[in-house]
Motif scaffolding. Structure first.
Motif, PDB file in Angstrom:
ATOM      1  N   ILE A 197       0.849  -1.202   0.000  1.00 53.32           N
ATOM      2  CA  ILE A 197       0.000   0.000   0.000  1.00 53.32           C
ATOM      3  C   ILE A 197       0.882   1.248   0.000  1.00 53.32           C
ATOM      4  N   SER A 198       1.898   1.250   0.857  1.00 53.03           N
ATOM      5  CA  SER A 198       2.797   2.409   0.940  1.00 53.03           C
ATOM      6  C   SER A 198       3.473   2.689  -0.391  1.00 53.03           C
ATOM      7  N   LYS A 199       3.976   1.634  -1.001  1.00 53.46           N
ATOM      8  CA  LYS A 199       4.716   1.781  -2.256  1.00 53.46           C
ATOM      9  C   LYS A 199       3.814   2.226  -3.404  1.00 53.46           C
ATOM     10  N   LYS A 200       2.681   1.576  -3.563  1.00 47.48           N
ATOM     11  CA  LYS A 200       1.812   1.853  -4.714  1.00 47.48           C
ATOM     12  C   LYS A 200       1.088   3.194  -4.586  1.00 47.48           C
ATOM     13  N   TYR A 201       0.600   3.497  -3.392  1.00 52.94           N
ATOM     14  CA  TYR A 201      -0.251   4.675  -3.233  1.00 52.94           C
ATOM     15  C   TYR A 201       0.415   5.816  -2.466  1.00 52.94           C
ATOM     16  N   LYS A 202       1.681   5.627  -2.128  1.00 56.64           N
ATOM     17  CA  LYS A 202       2.439   6.678  -1.413  1.00 56.64           C
ATOM     18  C   LYS A 202       1.723   7.118  -0.148  1.00 56.64           C
ATOM     19  N   LEU A 203       1.187   6.136   0.582  1.00 51.68           N
ATOM     20  CA  LEU A 203       0.501   6.404   1.844  1.00 51.68           C
ATOM     21  C   LEU A 203       1.357   5.913   2.994  1.00 51.68           C
ATOM     22  N   GLU A 204       1.275   6.600   4.099  1.00 50.03           N
ATOM     23  CA  GLU A 204       2.036   6.221   5.284  1.00 50.03           C
ATOM     24  C   GLU A 204       1.097   5.601   6.311  1.00 50.03           C
ATOM     25  N   THR A 205       1.680   4.752   7.162  1.00 51.02           N
ATOM     26  CA  THR A 205       0.894   4.178   8.252  1.00 51.02           C
ATOM     27  C   THR A 205       0.746   5.233   9.337  1.00 51.02           C
ATOM     28  N   PRO A 206      -0.336   5.241  10.069  1.00 50.90           N
ATOM     29  CA  PRO A 206      -1.510   4.401   9.907  1.00 50.90           C
ATOM     30  C   PRO A 206      -2.279   4.823   8.655  1.00 50.90           C
ATOM     31  N   PHE A 207      -2.721   3.836   7.900  1.00 47.37           N
ATOM     32  CA  PHE A 207      -3.444   4.093   6.661  1.00 47.37           C
ATOM     33  C   PHE A 207      -4.846   4.617   6.961  1.00 47.37           C
ATOM     34  N   PRO A 208      -5.392   5.374   6.019  1.00 46.99           N
ATOM     35  CA  PRO A 208      -6.774   5.818   6.188  1.00 46.99           C
ATOM     36  C   PRO A 208      -7.712   4.614   6.281  1.00 46.99           C
ATOM     37  N   GLU A 209      -8.744   4.744   7.077  1.00 47.08           N
ATOM     38  CA  GLU A 209      -9.709   3.654   7.275  1.00 47.08           C
ATOM     39  C   GLU A 209     -10.937   3.846   6.394  1.00 47.08           C
ATOM     40  N   ASP A 210     -11.636   2.755   6.173  1.00 52.27           N
ATOM     41  CA  ASP A 210     -12.929   2.736   5.494  1.00 52.27           C
ATOM     42  C   ASP A 210     -12.888   3.545   4.192  1.00 52.27           C
ATOM     43  N   GLU A 211     -13.921   4.344   3.953  1.00 50.33           N
ATOM     44  CA  GLU A 211     -14.017   5.083   2.704  1.00 50.33           C
ATOM     45  C   GLU A 211     -12.916   6.128   2.542  1.00 50.33           C
ATOM     46  N   PHE A 212     -12.280   6.521   3.633  1.00 50.81           N
ATOM     47  CA  PHE A 212     -11.212   7.511   3.536  1.00 50.81           C
ATOM     48  C   PHE A 212     -10.030   6.970   2.737  1.00 50.81           C
ATOM     49  N   PHE A 213      -9.838   5.654   2.770  1.00 55.06           N
ATOM     50  CA  PHE A 213      -8.795   5.015   1.974  1.00 55.06           C
ATOM     51  C   PHE A 213      -9.108   5.186   0.485  1.00 55.06           C
ATOM     52  N   LEU A 214     -10.346   4.887   0.110  1.00 53.23           N
ATOM     53  CA  LEU A 214     -10.755   5.046  -1.290  1.00 53.23           C
ATOM     54  C   LEU A 214     -10.777   6.519  -1.696  1.00 53.23           C
ATOM     55  N   ASP A 215     -11.101   7.380  -0.749  1.00 53.70           N
ATOM     56  CA  ASP A 215     -11.092   8.824  -0.979  1.00 53.70           C
ATOM     57  C   ASP A 215      -9.698   9.259  -1.420  1.00 53.70           C
ATOM     58  N   ASP A 216      -8.659   8.774  -0.724  1.00 55.03           N
ATOM     59  CA  ASP A 216      -7.275   9.127  -1.072  1.00 55.03           C
ATOM     60  C   ASP A 216      -6.909   8.632  -2.470  1.00 55.03           C
ATOM     61  N   ILE A 217      -7.302   7.404  -2.802  1.00 48.81           N
ATOM     62  CA  ILE A 217      -7.015   6.858  -4.132  1.00 48.81           C
ATOM     63  C   ILE A 217      -7.747   7.679  -5.199  1.00 48.81           C
ATOM     64  N   ALA A 218      -8.998   8.017  -4.929  1.00 52.29           N
ATOM     65  CA  ALA A 218      -9.785   8.803  -5.890  1.00 52.29           C
ATOM     66  C   ALA A 218      -9.112  10.145  -6.166  1.00 52.29           C
ATOM     67  N   ARG A 219      -8.666  10.811  -5.129  1.00 51.35           N
ATOM     68  CA  ARG A 219      -8.034  12.121  -5.303  1.00 51.35           C
ATOM     69  C   ARG A 219      -6.686  11.998  -6.014  1.00 51.35           C
ATOM     70  N   GLN A 220      -5.910  10.961  -5.673  1.00 42.46           N
ATOM     71  CA  GLN A 220      -4.619  10.752  -6.340  1.00 42.46           C
ATOM     72  C   GLN A 220      -4.786  10.548  -7.836  1.00 42.46           C
ATOM     73  N   ARG A 221      -5.826   9.834  -8.205  1.00 42.48           N
ATOM     74  CA  ARG A 221      -6.013   9.458  -9.610  1.00 42.48           C
ATOM     75  C   ARG A 221      -6.963  10.392 -10.364  1.00 42.48           C
ATOM     76  N   GLY A 222      -7.436  11.415  -9.685  1.00 43.78           N
ATOM     77  CA  GLY A 222      -8.305  12.383 -10.344  1.00 43.78           C
ATOM     78  C   GLY A 222      -9.723  11.881 -10.577  1.00 43.78           C
ATOM     79  N   PHE A 223     -10.161  10.934  -9.755  1.00 45.34           N
ATOM     80  CA  PHE A 223     -11.529  10.416  -9.854  1.00 45.34           C
ATOM     81  C   PHE A 223     -12.428  11.294  -8.991  1.00 45.34           C
ATOM     82  N   VAL A 224     -12.812  12.432  -9.534  1.00 38.31           N
ATOM     83  CA  VAL A 224     -13.572  13.411  -8.768  1.00 38.31           C
ATOM     84  C   VAL A 224     -14.876  13.726  -9.493  1.00 38.31           C
TER      85      VAL A 224
END
Length: 169
Positions: free
Chosen positions: A93-120
Motif C-alpha cells: 500500500i505504501s509503495k503503490k499509493y504513497k501512503l504512510e501508516t496508519p493508513f486511512p480507514e474505510d471510505e477515507f482510503f478510497l477517498d485518497d485513491i480517488a483524489r490521487q487518480r483524479g476520480f472526482v
C-alpha cells in the motif's frame, strides 16, 4: 471457476478452440475434443457453490475476479480487500499509493485513491466507486505485488472469530 481451463485446452491442442477471457463465465457450455483414440479433453463452465458460507470468502472471490461484477458491490469488496492487504502487506500500500501508516480507514482510503487518480465528481466529491474498481484492478493485475489473501493460519483464525461472533450474538 475462472482458473484457466479453456486456456489450458487451447495450449494442449496448440490452437484456439475455446474462447478465453479475464472474466468469469466465458465458457457457456461443455466442449469435447478428441486428442487421440484413448484421450478426450473436456472443457466445462466454472461452477460455484450456490451459497458462500463466509462473507470474507465472497469478497476474496470477487476481488480475484471469480464472481461476475453484477454479484458484488465494488466499494464493499475494495474495502475488505484493502483491510487484508493493509494488515498483511502494508509495504504494498505504501509503495503503490504513497501512503504512510496508519493508513486511512474505510471510505477515507478510497477517498485518497480517488483524489490521487483524479476520480472526482461534481463539487470536488471523490468518486469512490471508480477508486474501488481501480484498487481491485491494481490487485488483480499484480500491481500491488505478490499477495496471498488466505493462508491456512488466516483461514483458521477467520473461522474461529466467526464462531466467537456467533456465540456472542
Amino acid at each position: 471457476p475462472n482458473v484457466g481451463k479453456s486456456t489450458l485446452m487451447n495450449a494442449i491442442l496448440n490452437r484456439r478452440i475455446a474462447k478465453v477471457g479475464d472474466e468469469p463465465a466465458i465458457t457457456k457450455q461443455q466442449q469435447r475434443h478428441q486428442i487421440n483414440d484413448h484421450m478426450i479433453l473436456i472443457d466445462t463452465p466454472g461452477m460455484m457453490w450456490p451459497k458462500i458460507g463466509y462473507d470474507l470468502d465472497g469478497f476474496f472471490l470477487a476481488a480475484s475476479n471469480n464472481i461476475g461484477p453484477n454479484a458484488y458491490d465494488e466499494i464493499e469488496t475494495a474495502l475488505e480487500l484493502a483491510d487484508v492487504i493493509k494488515l498483511r502487506y502494508p509495504e504494498s500500500i505504501s509503495k503503490k499509493y504513497k501512503l504512510e501508516t496508519p493508513f486511512p480507514e474505510d471510505e477515507f482510503f478510497l477517498d485518497d485513491i480517488a483524489r490521487q487518480r483524479g476520480f472526482v465528481l461534481k463539487k470536488g466529491k471523490p468518486n469512490l466507486e471508480k477508486a474501488a474498481i481501480s484498487f481491485i484492478n491494481d490487485y488483480r493485475q499484480g500491481l500491488l505485488g505478490r499477495i496471498s489473501l488466505e493462508t491456512p493460519a488466516s483461514r483458521e483464525k477467520m473461522i474461529e472469530l466467526i464462531k466467537i461472533q456467533c456465540i456472542c450474538h
